[in-house]
Design an enzyme around this catalytic site. Structure first.
Site, PDB file in Angstrom:
ATOM      1  CD  GLU A 275      -2.416  -1.232   2.841  1.00 30.75           C
ATOM      2  OE1 GLU A 275      -1.957  -0.519   3.761  1.00 30.75           O
ATOM      3  OE2 GLU A 275      -3.384  -1.984   3.005  1.00 30.75           O
ATOM      4  NE  ARG A 278       5.866   9.764   3.380  1.00 31.42           N
ATOM      5  CZ  ARG A 278       5.406  10.704   4.212  1.00 31.42           C
ATOM      6  NH1 ARG A 278       5.690  11.966   3.982  1.00 31.42           N
ATOM      7  NH2 ARG A 278       4.687  10.384   5.273  1.00 31.42           N
ATOM      8  CB  CYS A 346      -2.685  35.756  11.646  1.00 33.10           C
ATOM      9  SG  CYS A 346      -3.110  36.925  10.354  1.00 33.10           S
TER      10      CYS A 346
HETATM   11  C1  LIG Z   1      -0.844   5.935   5.513  1.00 32.78           C
HETATM   12  C2  LIG Z   1      -1.000   4.514   5.168  1.00 32.78           C
HETATM   13  C3  LIG Z   1      -0.376   3.987   4.026  1.00 32.78           C
HETATM   14  C4  LIG Z   1       0.524   4.789   3.132  1.00 32.78           C
HETATM   15  O1  LIG Z   1       1.692   5.196   3.757  1.00 32.78           O
HETATM   16  P1  LIG Z   1       2.860   5.894   2.906  1.00 32.78           P
HETATM   17  O2  LIG Z   1       3.879   6.258   3.896  1.00 32.78           O
HETATM   18  O3  LIG Z   1       2.259   7.089   2.247  1.00 32.78           O
HETATM   19  O4  LIG Z   1       3.355   4.892   1.914  1.00 32.78           O
HETATM   20  C5  LIG Z   1      -0.609   2.661   3.721  1.00 32.78           C
HETATM   21  N1  LIG Z   1      -1.415   1.879   4.493  1.00 32.78           N
HETATM   22  C6  LIG Z   1      -2.035   2.351   5.587  1.00 32.78           C
HETATM   23  C7  LIG Z   1      -2.888   1.461   6.378  1.00 32.78           C
HETATM   24  C8  LIG Z   1      -1.846   3.678   5.963  1.00 32.78           C
HETATM   25  O5  LIG Z   1      -2.448   4.149   7.066  1.00 32.78           O
END
Ligand SMILES: *Cc1c(COP(=O)(O)O)cnc(C)c1O
Length: 421
Positions: A275, A278, A346
Site C-alpha cells: 500500500e 508517499r 497569522c
Molecule cells: C498511511 C498509510 C499507508 C501509506 O503510507 P505511505 O507512507 O504514504 O506509503 C498505507 N497503508 C495504511 C494502512 C496507511 O495508514
C-alpha cells in the site's frame, strides 16, 4: 527521480514550463507529473514480479480522482481509509475487487457502502470492528473477505506522529493475541478470513524495520495455517520513505524493498499486496508559489510567499523539510542569502523553513516546493479563508486543471444563516 527539471533556464513539469501554468491558473497551485506517477507505480509492480501481487495506492496521500484514474488505468489497486475515499476510487473507475479498506474506525455505514459496491477485502483492526462487520455482512446477506491487521511491535524509526507499529500505537491487534482473534473471526458468521495485514508507519528511511515486521508475519502465517486458517493473502502496508532533502538522503529503493519481501515472505505461496502512498505521489508533485514580499527583519530576512501552512501543512505539523527552488534557474555562482520562508497566515507556525540558504529572489518571482505531491493538497484547509489551491496534472506537453480554485462566492455560500438571524 522525477520529471521536474530546468530546461532553458526555466523549471518544467515534463515538457510544460511552470510559468505557463502560473499564467493560466494563478498562484499558488499544485502540479503533478503523469510520467513520475507512472514510473513510481511501475517500479513497485516490477519489484514484486513474478510474485502474484497487487500494488494498492494509498489514496490518502493524494486523492484527486484524475490521479487515481491515471494509476487505476495502469492496473493499480487502491487502499482507502474512509467511505469518501472509497467513492473516489469508484469515481476513478477502479473496480471493487481492486479496493482494500483500511483504517481503525470504520463505521457501519462505511462497511455497508463497501459491501454493496464491491470490495477486495477489509483490513480489520480490532475485535469490536470485526463483530460489527460480521453483523453488517449478515444483515446484507453477503460475506466480507477480511485480513486482520496485526501490530508487530517494531520501531519504524520515523517521526512519532506517523509511526504505527509499536504496541502503544492505536493500530491493529497485538501480534501475541493473533491466534485468539483469528479463532473468533473464524467463528463469526459473514466473515471469510483470507490473510494478514501489517503497516508499521510512514516515511521509513531504512529497510530493517520492514524486515523485522515481515519475518514476524511469516511466522504468524505458518502458525495460523497450523491452527486451521486459510491464509492466502498478505497485505504488507506502505511506508517506504522518499528523499525530501536531495543533498543528503538516499532512502531504500522499491527494488531493494521488493527483494526484501521475496526474502521474508516470498516462499509462503501467498498473494502479496502493498500500500505505498508517499513513494508514488510524493516526488510526483510540486507546490508553486509567488514571492509577495522580501522583508528585512532584525538579524533575519523573510521571504513572504502567497502559499501558507493551510496549503502545505507538513512543515508546521511535522517539522518537515521541503527543498525550495526558484522557478527561474539561478545562473551558476549566484549569491545566496539566508531566509526564513513564511506564508501570510497569522500564526508563527506558518513557517516553511528557517534560515534557509536560497538564491536571491525578488517580489513577483516564482518558487517551487519539491516533493509536495504526498500529504500536500489532501491536508489543505481554508484557514484564514484562503481558497483551496488548484491542482494541475501534466502529461507530456499539455496540462489540465484537475481541481479548480473555488471562487469566494462558492466559499461564502457554504455558510448558511439560521432563520432567527
Ligand atoms: C498511511 C498509510 C499507508 C501509506 O503510507 P505511505 O507512507 O504514504 O506509503 C498505507 N497503508 C495504511 C494502512 C496507511 O495508514
Amino acid at each position: 527521480m522525477d520529471h521536474f527539471l530546468y530546461h532553458n533556464g526555466t523549471l518544467h513539469a515534463e515538457d510544460v514550463a511552470i510559468p505557463d501554468i502560473a499564467e493560466a491558473v494563478g498562484t499558488p497551485f499544485y502540479v503533478y507529473s503523469t510520467a513520475t506517477l507512472t514510473r513510481h507505480y511501475q517500479l513497485f509492480a516490477e519489484a514484486l514480479s513474478p510474485l502474484p501481487h497487487l500494488v494498492c495506492f494509498a489514496i490518502k496521500s493524494l486523492s484527486n480522482v484524475a490521479v487515481l484514474k491515471t494509476l487505476g488505468n495502469l492496473g493499480a489497486g487502491m487502499d482507502v481509509v474512509s467511505g469518501g475515499e472509497y467513492l473516489r476510487a469508484k469515481a476513478a473507475g477502479v473496480p471493487g475487487d481492486r479496493i482494500v479498506f483500511s483504517g481503525v474506525g470504520k463505521t457501519r455505514d462505511e462497511m455497508r457502502l463497501a459491501l454493496t459496491g464491491g470490495i477486495r477485502q477489509f483490513n480489520v483492526e480490532s475485535e469490536p470492528e470485526m463483530r460489527a462487520l460480521s453483523e453488517v455482512a449478515v444483515s446484507l446477506g453477503v460475506t466480507a473477505p477480511i485480513t486482520i491487521r496485526v501490530n508487530p511491535d517494531v520501531d519504524a524509526r520515523t517521526h512519532e506522529k506517523i509511526a504505527t507499529g509499536k504496541k502503544e500505537n492505536k493500530f491493529g491487534i497485538p501480534i501475541a493475541r493473533a491466534s485468539e482473534v483469528y479463532a473468533e473471526a473464524a467463528r463469526l458468521p459473514g466473515l471469510q478470513v483470507i490473510g494478514i495485514d501489517v503497516h508499521i508507519g510512514s516515511q521509513l528511511t531504512e529497510l530493517e524495520p520492514f524486515e523485522q515486521a515481515y519475518l514476524k508475519v511469516a511466522d504468524l502465517t505458518r502458525r495460523l495455517r497450523s491452527e486451521g486458517h486459510t491464509i492466502t493473502r498478505l497485505d504488507l502496508g506502505g511506508g517506504l520513505g522518499i528523499p525530501y532533502e536531495r543533498s543528503n538522503s538516499a532512502p531504500p529503493l522499491p527494488t531493494d524493498y521488493g527483494a526484501l519481501i521475496k526474502r521474508t515472505v516470498g516462499d509462503l505461496g501467498c498473494e502479496i499486496e502493498i500500500e505505498p502512498g508517499r513513494l508514488i505521489s510524493g516526488n510526483a508533485g510540486i507546490l508553486v508559489s509567488k514571492v509577495i514580499y522580501v522583508k528585512n527583519g532584525e538579524g533575519r530576512d523573510f521571504m513572504i510567499l502567497d502559499a501558507a501552512m493551510n496549503d502545505l501543512v507538513r512543515p508546521s505539523m511535522y517539522g518537515a523539510h521541503h527543498d525550495i527552488i526558484p522557478v527561474a534557474e539561478p545562473p551558476v555562482a549566484t549569491p545566496t542569502q539566508e531566509f526564513d520562508v513564511v506564508g501570510p497566515v497569522c500564526e508563527t507556525g506558518d513557517t516553511f523553513a528557517k534560515g534557509r540558504d536560497l538564491p536571491l529572489v525578488a517580489e513577483g518571482d516564482l518558487v517551487a516546493f519539491r516533493s509536495a505531491g504526498a500529504y500536500g493538497a489532501v491536508m489543505a484547509s481554508e484557514y484564514n479563508t484562503r481558497p483551496l489551491i488548484p491542482e494541475v496534472l501534466v502529461h507530456g506537453d499539455h496540462f489540465a486543471v484537475i481541481r479548480a480554485r473555488p471562487s469566494f462566492d462558492e466559499i461564502l455560500n457554504r455558510d448558511t444563516i439560521p432563520s432567527w438571524l
